[in-house]
Design an enzyme around this catalytic site. Sequence first.
Site, PDB file in Angstrom:
ATOM      1  N   LYS A 272      27.701  39.834  14.737  1.00 22.40           N
ATOM      2  CA  LYS A 272      28.026  39.677  16.153  1.00 22.40           C
ATOM      3  C   LYS A 272      27.139  40.603  16.981  1.00 22.40           C
ATOM      4  CE  LYS A 272      33.010  38.926  15.325  1.00 22.40           C
ATOM      5  NZ  LYS A 272      33.172  37.570  15.883  1.00 22.40           N
ATOM      6  N   ARG A 346      39.039  31.913   8.506  1.00 21.56           N
ATOM      7  CA  ARG A 346      39.519  30.683   7.861  1.00 21.56           C
ATOM      8  C   ARG A 346      39.448  30.791   6.337  1.00 21.56           C
ATOM      9  NH1 ARG A 346      34.956  27.423  11.051  1.00 21.56           N
ATOM     10  NH2 ARG A 346      35.518  29.134  12.451  1.00 21.56           N
TER      11      ARG A 346
END
Length: 494
Positions: A272, A346
Amino acid sequence: MFQVQKELASHEAVVVALFEEEKTSSFVQELDKAFEGQLQVLLEEKELSTKKKAISKVHSLGKTDVKRYYFVGLGKKESYTTETLRSALGKTFKTLQAAKVQDAAILLDSFVTEKLDAIDVAHIAAEVQGLGTYELQTYKSDKKDRVKLEKFTAITAEDAQEIEAALTVGYVHGRATNSARTLVNMPPNVLTATKLAEYAVELAEKYDMDYKVLEKEEMEELGMGALLAVNQGSVEPPKMIALIYKGKEEWTDVIGFVGKGITYDTGGYSLKPREGMVGMKGDMGGAAAVLGAMEIIGELRPEQNVIAVIPSTDNVVSGTAFKPDDVITSMSGKTIEVLNTDAEGRLALADGITYAKKLGANYLIDVATLTGGVIVALGNHTTGAMTNNEELFEQVLEASMETDESIWQLPIFDRDKERVRNSKFADLNNSPGREGHAVMAGTFIGEFAEDTPWVHLDIAGTSESSGAHDLGPAGATGAMVRTLATLVERFGEE
């Protein structure tokens, strides 16, 4: 802290409702006898406002045993909702806190309409008292303790036991939501997966729940390759946490909560930028929501079986971290091609859901700060939802409406399933692309729910607030704590 009385006594402050079309309500008329008609004058001069969330303070100047009255504007009765009441009372309790009020009362029946009865008002008042006055738990060296409300009395003609019960339930809901807020606000060097597991164990022991905390070796034995892959780069050991609440004699009809517990997310090798990394201590908001709900369940003891599963680790960069192009094997046996290490939540949830099913979950609700895509789609006030079972979703939706936690259903089409199954090297890929990002993430998780009734809740937009609001300060909101608990309470009543 909470009391119920039929008559008004001596208090520092009393809270009274004002509706636009009832400026001369029986409550105001009764009070105005002591004020010799001056309240009516203030209303006519519009110095007492009936506008939504307007708060007008009136000193009694010794005319009554109450020092100050706080008149709360609620607008027109036809547009009066639980959301209006929550916001108005949240602002009111903030005002009382700022005024250093320690002993307050509420004329409960002045807030009652055909839409909302005294039990509803009592529940919301007690809940919002905690939410509205929540304070950030900081690490500053010069902490200053605020004066807090010590005594809160509901004045009502209704049955005292029923009102006391509603006050208790509301208080528990508010307190547990604040517990979740505190967890989300904690810095990542303090709240590691180990510390999160310790918190969960303390909660379970307090409420006499069974629990399991799987260590890395046990996860390896169970084949939890998805969570372990996310953990590869970390010096902090992963934890698979499970809390088990037995509300029925038989272990059937089990609701399974699965909360994403990523205690910090750098994005891994799909790194990020700085702007996207700051604040990622809150990437365990789903875990906090689940633990908050379990606190309510433990306190109120609904007749419903519940499992709470939290896959927890941080996601960092190192020489051992997992990489784009890796192929990993989940606990379910399904293989996953990693196309994006920043789509790690996930992966953790995949093993969490499989483990919840192994423990006996008949219904699944996962909660996660999963995607920026859901914020683009729905903003910061609505949680995105996906499901493979409309009946279960309707029950979650009803619970969210009862708690004023807005959710909106996103679709799952066959073409979405085809996209997450599109891999040359594995059964699934973890990131098919930016288009429909929130839907892709939910669809991926659904591959592990399989035929078990399942609802996915993406709280990336609702887990935190960038600014102060009527129900609290900037920071964590405790999103979905009350909805999850209300769902269980309703299941237990059926």
